[in-house]
Design an enzyme around this catalytic site. Structure first.
Site, short mmCIF file in Angstrom:
data_model
loop_
_atom_site.label_atom_id
_atom_site.label_comp_id
_atom_site.label_asym_id
_atom_site.label_seq_id
_atom_site.Cartn_x
_atom_site.Cartn_y
_atom_site.Cartn_z
N ASN A 87 0.91 -1.00 -0.19
CA ASN A 87 0.36 -0.30 0.02
C ASN A 87 1.20 0.66 -0.30
OD1 ASN A 87 -2.63 2.08 0.48
ND2 ASN A 87 -1.10 1.81 2.54
N GLU A 88 0.75 1.89 -1.09
CA GLU A 88 1.33 3.45 -0.89
C GLU A 88 3.15 3.10 -1.01
OE1 GLU A 88 -2.25 6.76 0.53
OE2 GLU A 88 -0.46 5.00 2.64
N ILE A 89 3.51 2.59 -1.59
CA ILE A 89 4.59 2.52 -1.16
C ILE A 89 5.20 3.19 -1.93
CG2 ILE A 89 6.56 1.16 -0.38
CD1 ILE A 89 5.09 -0.71 0.99
N SER A 93 -0.10 -0.86 -4.32
CA SER A 93 -1.54 0.56 -4.57
C SER A 93 -1.37 1.74 -3.68
CB SER A 93 -2.96 -0.01 -4.34
OG SER A 93 -2.63 -0.70 -3.47
#
Length: 973
Positions: free
Chosen positions: A525-527, A573
């Site tokens: 997530n968001e990395i 994502s």
């Protein structure tokens, strides 16, 4: 769940134990801390906080400020111990005994009788150990001990290693350690939840006994779960069962679109242990409803040792057209089929073990085990290839790459939300609680849930996972976007971490792939966005980018595709997409100006631009966007312990606002005033505001309610904008709101409160995710209004009627007209547009603060009438003088209520169901969930409360306890 487990076993075993599955939950467990100053009864599955609370050492962890006062629990090490004798006292010397843990949280040393079994460090792995030699000695010490090390202490220790690389990013509460611990990342704190850092044997655990000397018996009825084949006289333990259904060719080219006319391939992998040598084994797979059964599919001989599993694989084909395809609930039927898997074999020679107890030879006699599982037939593709020149030229598509899903070869609109862990303590979650959240998603029109990568891999069934998630998604017809557990940090590349991550990912991907609801695997997530930012801001930036590429672009990518081929893998994502799928090359910052790539997210806490479309992203797919709100007064009643706490900015209430996060163990959150101010400012800008100085329960309740109204207004506006994009150059085909559920009672982005109570947003999404959705797009900067109808249908919709009705706030109808339109596939249609508010938009002779517009849509979709309703207010409701609506609430029968306004329009008329009840309100005329509507004099509304009897503690609520409120209630104390 416990009733299921106890139905499998008894405490008293026969004189000679045959194969059995024995739940460790039946044992008498004790729990003690490191110096044994605390000794209390324990339980399995459970977690330390829960057992301490049962023993009266702790109060309920979610009360008051217990997330602070109970930090001492994680600052200690805890040990669970149980005597195995009640389960092992009749085990014969020749019986093989396996110790099976489906989840240990997290760092633990396991011993039996004081002898070491294993040291474990991964919450997400399943562990199986052969302990036959340890339980057959009849020693005095027959204790199973699971000694848990504090994850906090472990994190401090491991980050002190010379090779420990600390992420250059900020964190939430427990700082800089979670990247080294394969544990739910939000256990260490997040901006919507607490940091209890729990520990325990949090999932079911078993002893599985397998005989080596038994007469084979005829096969019984297929077991309801692979684990349960290890019963009766079976020498077989199925450690893992992995079923995947895909199209021929997908297994060799998973990045290419499947041939929809090709045969279906049913691919089965089993991880097997056997207490005896197995010869001439074969597997058959039977779909009784389809009248389709494979031949006997031969596999290699195996067994004779239970120290490690043997993996076997078989497959067979079913012609296209034989099975009915699985679809999300809003696009078709989520059709499921039972499949019976039968493993047939003969026992090979194994010295004296080839002779049964009676002396009869068991060698050469055919026997078998069988189980039934449920699955579905579908293809699901994530389309990331570039748009063609023809798309750009003929369809008006903005150049760039696609980013959307196709189900069974058809593009569709992904409507949904994100989910976080359902409770800080996994072990107390139930299928009933989770199913209610999933059913609520379906009721509000959602067809996709994103399983956020900072939480936990969701389970497939109660027996091994404690509660059911994926199977419920299969049944309800809701897609599950799955993520590996990495979130909001840069993860180091350490050998000891990779060694732990690999089996974790393989086990979970294998487990999940039988579920037709699974839509994709994202690496985290968001990395990607974080590493791109670091790559331009730190002197050793390429080091972090290279590590990200190694872990997410190669290591995890390869593992996921080695284990399955039917769904896509994406590195992250949110993501910029790819330059190439084969080979897999992530785009990162390699963008072409003016083109659109990947997916997007939006968070903007400046409420003054909440409805400014120029601040909304233009994206192919929006996988996160949100604004926080307070839970209702009823939820605060579950958590607050003092009358003085019931105030918007009380110490306890504000302490549960973790946005922005503290970034340390400082308590209360020193940054909470920012989050509180964001909600306060939003209400003051856009709604009539209750007094901030009063501490009365009425005022507090209205403030909580008002933050929910703003949240819903904001999110519905964004959903509308992204759905509008389906008919424009961005061809937006996805909107997933952050977030669906809550982990506790506190300020968060959720649409459903911790107890299961719906917020205003949950009803707002019911309207915004309607198959046909009408919305007034108002641009204040140039005073233009565009009213557009949007459709998520896969076929054109004709003759859609939209009624425009202007009202004064007193309730008088000023004007009305009806416009008819057609809407194309996944498209929109403008039904009215104009500019100049006073001159051309408002009815003649009216003032902008005196009137409002009701938009009412009626259309026909697949033979069913679809209705939708939206409101346009020319000015902020904060500037409107609302008359007393004089609402009357009349109970008729069966928790059905008639609402009438006699004095004026009541914006956001809302009915609260009583404390102790869970359910939702449905409009008796439309059959749709309905609450938080505009109540107009002369237009009564009748709604019925649909109660969830399983979750409701109050089974027969008093109609007099249902409370009605509206925005007018903000204007008096």
């Amino acid at each position: 769940m416990r009733s299921i487990l106890h139905s499998l076993i008894g405490l008293f075993l026969p004189a000679f134990v045959l194969a059995d599955v024995l739940s460790l939950s039946s044992l008498q467990w004790s729990l003690h801390n490191q110096n044994a100053s605390i000794v209390v009864p324990g339980s399995v599955p459970s977690q330390v906080h829960l057992d301490l609370a049962k023993a009266g050492i702790l109060t309920e962890p979610l009360l008051g400020v217990n997330d602070f006062t109970q930090r001492w629990v994680i600052n200690d090490n805890w040990t669970y111990t149980a005597d195995l004798t009640p389960l092992t006292h009749n085990i014969s010397r020749d019986t093989k005994t396996l110790l099976v843990f489906f989840g240990i949280d997290t760092i633990a040393n396991i011993t039996v009788g004081g002898d070491p079994v294993a040291w474990v460090s991964n919450q997400f792995q399943q562990y199986v150990y052969d302990i036959s030699d340890l339980v057959s000695r009849k020693s005095k010490n027959n204790n199973l001990t699971v000694a848990l090390e504090s994850a906090y202490f472990y994190g401090l220790n491991v980050t002190s290693r010379p090779d420990a690389e600390i992420s250059p990013t900020g964190d939430f509460e427990y700082n800089g350690i979670r990247q080294f611990i394969r544990k739910t990342q939000s256990d260490f704190g997040w901006d919507w939840g607490p940091a209890f850092v729990p520990s325990g044997i949090f999932k079911p655990a078993f002893l599985v006994t397998l005989p080596t000397k038994t007469n084979p018996r005829s096969s019984a009825a297929p077991a309801s779960h692979p684990l349960l084949v290890s019963s009766g006289s079976s020498p077989i333990f199925i450690e893992e069962s992995s079923l995947e259904i895909l199209k021929r060719g997908q297994n060799t080219a998973p990045t290419l679109p499947p041939n929809e006319s090709a045969p279906w391939v049913v691919n089965l992998t089993l991880a097997l242990r056997s207490s005896v040598p197995v010869t001439s084994p074969s597997i058959t797979i039977d779909f009784p409803e389809l009248k389709v059964k494979s031949s006997a599919l031969r596999i290699p001989n195996f067994g004779g040792s239970t120290k490690a599993p043997t993996f076997v694989n078989v497959h067979f084909e079913i012609p296209e057209g034989v099975p009915q395809r699985w679809f999300p609930h809003n696009l078709g039927t989520p059709k499921l089929y039972n499949a019976t898997v039968t493993l047939s074999f003969t026992r090979g020679q194994q010295h004296s073990s080839s002779t049964s107890e009676s002396g009869a030879s068991a060698v050469g006699q055919k026997e078998g085990v069988a189980f039934t599982t449920r699955t579905g037939f579908r293809t699901i593709q994530l389309i990331q290839t570039p748009y063609s020149e023809a798309d750009v030229r003929d369809r008006g598509i903005t150049p760039g790459d696609q980013w959307h899903f196709e189900i069974n070869g058809m593009a569709f609109y992904s409507s949904g939300t994100n989910i976080i862990p359902f409770d800080p303590f996994y072990a107390r979650m139930t299928s009933d609680q989770v199913r209610w959240v999933l059913e609520s998603a379906v009721l509000s029109g959602q067809n996709m849930l994103r399983i956020w990568g900072g939480g936990i891999y969701q389970p497939s069934d109660e027996l091994t996972g404690g509660y059911d998630f994926y199977s419920a998604c299969d049944e309800l017809g809701i897609l599950a976007w799955s993520e590996l557990i990495f979130s909001d940090a840069l993860y180091p590349i350490n050998d000891f971490l990779l060694e732990s991550i690999e089996p974790e990912v393989r086990q979970n991907v294998r487990r999940v792939k039988r579920h037709p609801s699974n839509a994709q695997w994202a690496g985290g997530n968001e990395i990607e966005g974080i590493v791109i930012a670091v790559n331009t801001s730190l002197p050793n930036e390429t080091h972090y980018l290279n590590e990200f590429q190694t872990l997410f672009g190669e290591f995890l990518h390869d593992i996921v595709y080695e284990e399955q081929s039917s769904v896509a893998y994406t590195d992250c994502s949110t993501t910029s997409g790819v330059l190439s799928l084969d080979p897999y090359v992530i785009r990162y910052a390699n963008r072409t100006f003016g083109e659109i790539f990947g997916n997007g997210e939006r968070y903007n806490y400046d409420a003054s631009v909440a409805f400014d479309y120029s601040t909304y992203p233009v994206s192919r797919f929006m996988n996160e966007f949100g604004f926080h709100s307070m839970p209702s007064f009823y939820s605060w009643e579950e958590a607050l312990t003092s009358p003085s706490d019931f105030s918007f900015n009380s110490t306890v209430v504000a302490s549960r606002d973790h946005h922005p996060p503290a970034g340390s163990l400082a308590f209360p959150n020193p940054n909470a005033p920012q989050g509180q101010a964001q909600m306060t400012s939003a209400v003051q800008l856009w709604l009539p505001s209750p007094s901030l100085t009063s501490t009365s329960n009425h005022t507090f309740a209205q403030w909580c309610f008002s933050t929910q109204i703003f949240q819903s207004l904001n999110m519905v506006s964004e959903i509308a904008w992204y759905r509008r994009g389906a008919g424009l150059g961005e061809n937006n085909l996805g909107a997933l709101v952050w977030q669906l559920n809550d982990i506790w009672q506190g300020a968060s982005w959720s649409s459903i409160e911790y107890s299961g109570r719906w917020k205003v947003l949950q009803y707002g999404m019911t309207s915004a995710f309607s198959p046909l959705f009408v919305y007034p797009f108002w641009t204040a900067a140039n005073e233009t209004l565009e009213v557009r109808v949007m459709s998520d249908r896969l076929e054109p919709v004709k003759d859609v009627n939209v009624r425009f009705t202007w009202y004064e706030w007193g309730g008088r109808q000023v004007s009305t007209q009806v416009v008819k339109t057609d809407v194309g596939v996944l498209n929109g249609s403008v039904v009215w547009e104009g500019s100049g508010l006073d001159a051309n938009i408002l009815p003649k002779g009216t003032k902008r603060e005196d009137v409002w517009l009701l938009l009412s849509l009626t259309g026909n979709v697949e033979g069913k009438t679809v209705t939708n309703e939206q409101v346009f207010t020319p000015v902020s409701l904060a500037t409107v003088t609302l008359p007393d609506p004089q609402i009357s609430l009349t109970h008729t029968s069966n928790l059905t209520f008639k609402l009438s306004a006699r004095g004026g329009v009541a914006p956001f008329t809302w009915i609260d169901h009583p404390a102790g009840t869970i359910g939702y309100f449905v409009d008796v005329k439309t059959g749709l969930p309905s609450n938080g509507f505009y109540l107009v004099p002369g237009i009564d509304r009748t709604v019925r409360f649909v109660m969830n009897p399983t979750l409701s503690k109050v089974k027969d609520p008093n109609p007099a306890d249902f409370v009605v409120r509206s925005l007018f209630d903000n204007t008096y104390d």
